[in-house]
Design an enzyme around this catalytic site. Structure first.
Site, PDB file in Angstrom:
ATOM      1  N   TYR A  22     -26.653 123.823 -25.324  1.00  0.00           N
ATOM      2  CA  TYR A  22     -27.626 123.948 -24.231  1.00  0.00           C
ATOM      3  C   TYR A  22     -28.988 123.328 -24.536  1.00  0.00           C
ATOM      4  CZ  TYR A  22     -24.110 127.237 -22.574  1.00  0.00           C
ATOM      5  OH  TYR A  22     -22.927 127.804 -22.158  1.00  0.00           O
ATOM      6  N   HIS A 101     -25.368 123.090 -13.816  1.00  0.00           N
ATOM      7  CA  HIS A 101     -25.069 123.512 -15.188  1.00  0.00           C
ATOM      8  C   HIS A 101     -25.773 122.596 -16.172  1.00  0.00           C
ATOM      9  CE1 HIS A 101     -22.125 126.271 -13.666  1.00  0.00           C
ATOM     10  NE2 HIS A 101     -21.662 125.300 -12.908  1.00  0.00           N
TER      11      HIS A 101
HETATM   12  C1  DQA Z   1     -23.637 127.099 -17.945  1.00  0.00           C
HETATM   13  C2  DQA Z   1     -22.158 126.866 -18.217  1.00  0.00           C
HETATM   14  C3  DQA Z   1     -21.380 128.165 -18.140  1.00  0.00           C
HETATM   15  O1  DQA Z   1     -20.001 127.929 -18.401  1.00  0.00           O
HETATM   16  C4  DQA Z   1     -21.898 129.143 -19.175  1.00  0.00           C
HETATM   17  O2  DQA Z   1     -21.210 130.384 -19.062  1.00  0.00           O
HETATM   18  C5  DQA Z   1     -23.367 129.318 -19.134  1.00  0.00           C
HETATM   19  C6  DQA Z   1     -24.214 128.170 -18.863  1.00  0.00           C
HETATM   20  C7  DQA Z   1     -24.468 125.822 -18.148  1.00  0.00           C
HETATM   21  O3  DQA Z   1     -25.583 125.805 -17.674  1.00  0.00           O
HETATM   22  O4  DQA Z   1     -24.015 124.881 -18.796  1.00  0.00           O
HETATM   23  O5  DQA Z   1     -23.875 130.403 -19.406  1.00  0.00           O
HETATM   24  O6  DQA Z   1     -23.778 127.523 -16.595  1.00  0.00           O
END
Ligand code: DQA
Length: 146
Positions: A22, A101
Site C-alpha cells: 500500500y 483501490h
Molecule cells: C484495498 C484492497 C483490498 O483488497 C484490501 O482489503 C484493502 C485495501 C486497496 O486499497 O488496495 O484493505 O481496498
C-alpha cells in the site's frame, strides 16, 4: 463540484501496514494530495473513514439524504469483496460512486479479484496508489460533465 472521499476498513493504517503493498504515504497524506488536486481544479472535497460497515452505509445514506455532493469515491477495503450491505447502499443512492483501490487487486489473492460493489459503481480504478483516487476524480468529472 464537490466530492466525498470515503475510506473503509483498515485504510486508517495506510502508510503503516503492508507498505510493500500500500506504500508509505499515510491516509492523511493521500487525502492532502487529493484535496490539493481538487482545489487546483476548482473542486471541493470532504473526507470520511470508518472501520465499521454500518457507519459506511450511514455515510452513504446521509450523503444522499442531505445532498451537496456531485460524486463519491469509495475505497471500502476488504468490505469490497463481500459487503452486500454496502452494495445495496450504493445502489440506493442517486450519486455516482467510483470504486477505488490503492493496490492492484487483480494481481493479488483470488478473493480480491471479485468485488460485489463494482456492478453498482460508475467505474473502478485500482493499482496506482494515491493516483487511483486522482484518476477516479477525473473519471467522475468527465462523467458528470456529460
Ligand atoms: C484495498 C484492497 C483490498 O483488497 C484490501 O482489503 C484493502 C485495501 C486497496 O486499497 O488496495 O484493505 O481496498
Amino acid at each position: 463540484m464537490k466530492f466525498l472521499i470515503i475510506n473503509g476498513v483498515n485504510l486508517n493504517l495506510t502508510g503503516k501496514r503492508e507498505k510493500g503493498v500500500y506504500g508509505a504515504a499515510t491516509l492523511d497524506e493521500i487525502n492532502a494530495k487529493i484535496a490539493s488536486y481538487c482545489t487546483a481544479n476548482g473542486d471541493e472535497t470532504e473526507f470520511y473513514q470508518s472501520n465499521i460497515e454500518g457507519e459506511l452505509v450511514n455515510k452513504l445514506h446521509s450523503a444522499y439524504l442531505e445532498g451537496g455532493y456531485d460524486g463519491i469515491l469509495l475505497n471500502a477495503g476488504a468490505f469490497t469483496h463481500y459487503s452486500y450491505a454496502l452494495r445495496d447502499a450504493i445502489a440506493a443512492i442517486d450519486i455516482p460512486v467510483a470504486e477505488v483501490h490503492i493496490s492492484n487487486v487483480h494481481a493479488r489473492e483470488a478473493f480480491r479479484h471479485n468485488s460485489v460493489l463494482s456492478e453498482v459503481c460508475k467505474g473502478v480504478v485500482c493499482g496506482f496508489g494515491a493516483g487511483s483516487y486522482l484518476a477516479a476524480i477525473t473519471g467522475l468529472k468527465d462523467y458528470l460533465a456529460k
